[in-house]
Design a protein around this motif. Sequence first.
Motif, PDB file in Angstrom:
ATOM      1  N   UNK A   6       7.441  -5.649 -17.518  1.00 33.62           N
ATOM      2  CA  UNK A   6       7.075  -6.802 -16.697  1.00 33.62           C
ATOM      3  C   UNK A   6       8.057  -6.998 -15.548  1.00 33.62           C
ATOM      4  N   UNK A   7       9.337  -6.830 -15.814  1.00 36.26           N
ATOM      5  CA  UNK A   7      10.353  -6.954 -14.765  1.00 36.26           C
ATOM      6  C   UNK A   7      10.150  -5.882 -13.700  1.00 36.26           C
ATOM      7  N   UNK A   8       9.898  -4.647 -14.119  1.00 31.14           N
ATOM      8  CA  UNK A   8       9.650  -3.571 -13.167  1.00 31.14           C
ATOM      9  C   UNK A   8       8.373  -3.854 -12.369  1.00 31.14           C
ATOM     10  N   UNK A   9       7.361  -4.385 -13.037  1.00 30.38           N
ATOM     11  CA  UNK A   9       6.095  -4.717 -12.387  1.00 30.38           C
ATOM     12  C   UNK A   9       6.294  -5.764 -11.288  1.00 30.38           C
ATOM     13  N   UNK A  10       7.078  -6.776 -11.557  1.00 33.87           N
ATOM     14  CA  UNK A  10       7.343  -7.826 -10.567  1.00 33.87           C
ATOM     15  C   UNK A  10       8.136  -7.276  -9.388  1.00 33.87           C
ATOM     16  N   UNK A  11       9.136  -6.445  -9.667  1.00 34.16           N
ATOM     17  CA  UNK A  11       9.932  -5.844  -8.588  1.00 34.16           C
ATOM     18  C   UNK A  11       9.073  -4.957  -7.705  1.00 34.16           C
ATOM     19  N   UNK A  12       8.213  -4.157  -8.314  1.00 30.04           N
ATOM     20  CA  UNK A  12       7.335  -3.273  -7.543  1.00 30.04           C
ATOM     21  C   UNK A  12       6.329  -4.091  -6.733  1.00 30.04           C
ATOM     22  N   UNK A  13       5.834  -5.187  -7.286  1.00 30.33           N
ATOM     23  CA  UNK A  13       4.884  -6.030  -6.563  1.00 30.33           C
ATOM     24  C   UNK A  13       5.524  -6.638  -5.315  1.00 30.33           C
ATOM     25  N   UNK A  14       6.739  -7.131  -5.442  1.00 31.18           N
ATOM     26  CA  UNK A  14       7.440  -7.703  -4.289  1.00 31.18           C
ATOM     27  C   UNK A  14       7.749  -6.612  -3.262  1.00 31.18           C
ATOM     28  N   UNK A  15       8.157  -5.444  -3.728  1.00 32.15           N
ATOM     29  CA  UNK A  15       8.435  -4.329  -2.821  1.00 32.15           C
ATOM     30  C   UNK A  15       7.173  -3.887  -2.095  1.00 32.15           C
ATOM     31  N   UNK A  16       6.063  -3.856  -2.795  1.00 39.77           N
ATOM     32  CA  UNK A  16       4.796  -3.458  -2.182  1.00 39.77           C
ATOM     33  C   UNK A  16       4.384  -4.443  -1.095  1.00 39.77           C
ATOM     34  N   UNK A  17       4.567  -5.720  -1.335  1.00 37.54           N
ATOM     35  CA  UNK A  17       4.257  -6.735  -0.325  1.00 37.54           C
ATOM     36  C   UNK A  17       5.145  -6.545   0.900  1.00 37.54           C
ATOM     37  N   UNK A  18       6.436  -6.323   0.690  1.00 38.12           N
ATOM     38  CA  UNK A  18       7.369  -6.150   1.806  1.00 38.12           C
ATOM     39  C   UNK A  18       7.054  -4.891   2.608  1.00 38.12           C
ATOM     40  N   UNK A  46      10.460   8.114  17.071  1.00 36.99           N
ATOM     41  CA  UNK A  46      11.147   7.369  16.023  1.00 36.99           C
ATOM     42  C   UNK A  46      10.193   6.395  15.336  1.00 36.99           C
ATOM     43  N   UNK A  47       9.326   5.753  16.106  1.00 38.85           N
ATOM     44  CA  UNK A  47       8.369   4.816  15.523  1.00 38.85           C
ATOM     45  C   UNK A  47       7.351   5.512  14.641  1.00 38.85           C
ATOM     46  N   UNK A  48       6.953   6.715  15.033  1.00 39.91           N
ATOM     47  CA  UNK A  48       5.981   7.448  14.227  1.00 39.91           C
ATOM     48  C   UNK A  48       6.579   7.869  12.898  1.00 39.91           C
ATOM     49  N   UNK A  49       7.825   8.253  12.885  1.00 45.34           N
ATOM     50  CA  UNK A  49       8.430   8.665  11.620  1.00 45.34           C
ATOM     51  C   UNK A  49       8.640   7.458  10.710  1.00 45.34           C
ATOM     52  N   UNK A  50       8.951   6.307  11.282  1.00 47.04           N
ATOM     53  CA  UNK A  50       9.111   5.093  10.470  1.00 47.04           C
ATOM     54  C   UNK A  50       7.769   4.707   9.860  1.00 47.04           C
ATOM     55  N   UNK A  51       6.706   4.783  10.673  1.00 49.96           N
ATOM     56  CA  UNK A  51       5.379   4.441  10.143  1.00 49.96           C
ATOM     57  C   UNK A  51       4.926   5.416   9.066  1.00 49.96           C
ATOM     58  N   UNK A  52       5.213   6.695   9.241  1.00 51.70           N
ATOM     59  CA  UNK A  52       4.819   7.669   8.214  1.00 51.70           C
ATOM     60  C   UNK A  52       5.638   7.484   6.943  1.00 51.70           C
ATOM     61  N   UNK A  53       6.910   7.145   7.085  1.00 50.73           N
ATOM     62  CA  UNK A  53       7.753   6.895   5.918  1.00 50.73           C
ATOM     63  C   UNK A  53       7.263   5.651   5.156  1.00 50.73           C
ATOM     64  N   UNK A  54       6.909   4.601   5.891  1.00 49.88           N
ATOM     65  CA  UNK A  54       6.403   3.388   5.242  1.00 49.88           C
ATOM     66  C   UNK A  54       5.064   3.648   4.567  1.00 49.88           C
ATOM     67  N   UNK A  55       4.246   4.498   5.163  1.00 49.44           N
ATOM     68  CA  UNK A  55       2.968   4.845   4.549  1.00 49.44           C
ATOM     69  C   UNK A  55       3.177   5.594   3.234  1.00 49.44           C
ATOM     70  N   UNK A  56       4.134   6.504   3.223  1.00 45.32           N
ATOM     71  CA  UNK A  56       4.446   7.259   2.000  1.00 45.32           C
ATOM     72  C   UNK A  56       4.984   6.331   0.914  1.00 45.32           C
ATOM     73  N   UNK A  57       5.884   5.418   1.280  1.00 44.69           N
ATOM     74  CA  UNK A  57       6.441   4.484   0.298  1.00 44.69           C
ATOM     75  C   UNK A  57       5.390   3.510  -0.211  1.00 44.69           C
ATOM     76  N   UNK A  58       4.413   3.164   0.636  1.00 45.05           N
ATOM     77  CA  UNK A  58       3.319   2.304   0.186  1.00 45.05           C
ATOM     78  C   UNK A  58       2.504   2.992  -0.898  1.00 45.05           C
ATOM     79  N   UNK A  59       2.222   4.272  -0.691  1.00 45.65           N
ATOM     80  CA  UNK A  59       1.463   5.029  -1.697  1.00 45.65           C
ATOM     81  C   UNK A  59       2.218   5.116  -3.020  1.00 45.65           C
ATOM     82  N   UNK A  61       4.605   3.072  -4.142  1.00 41.26           N
ATOM     83  CA  UNK A  61       4.689   1.747  -4.760  1.00 41.26           C
ATOM     84  C   UNK A  61       3.352   1.339  -5.366  1.00 41.26           C
ATOM     85  N   UNK A  62       2.247   1.697  -4.712  1.00 43.86           N
ATOM     86  CA  UNK A  62       0.925   1.352  -5.249  1.00 43.86           C
ATOM     87  C   UNK A  62       0.648   2.105  -6.549  1.00 43.86           C
TER      88      UNK A  62
END
Length: 76
Positions: A6-18, A46-59, A61-62
């Motif tokens: 449950x603790x991990x679930x809450x942390x991942x949920x907040x991270x996913x929102x961010x 630089x912006x494209x690499x940040x967006x691709x990195x955030x897209x990967x982390x979103x996947x 975290x989901x």
Amino acid sequence: MAIFITIIHIIVAVALIAIVLLQSGKSAGLSGSIAGGAETFFGKNKGRTIDSMLSKWTSIAAIVFILTSLVLALLQ
């Protein structure tokens, strides 16, 4: 065990929102207000690499969010 998941679930949920809020959308969102000046200073690549990195982390975290949801449902 259920409390730990449950603790991990809450942390991942907040991270996913961010992470989703930091991604740039059609109107540049929160990411545009934070990194707007940095993109013009460092260039467009630089912006494209940040967006691709955030897209990967979103996947990632989901997937973790779905797995913890399933584990919590099975523990009930």
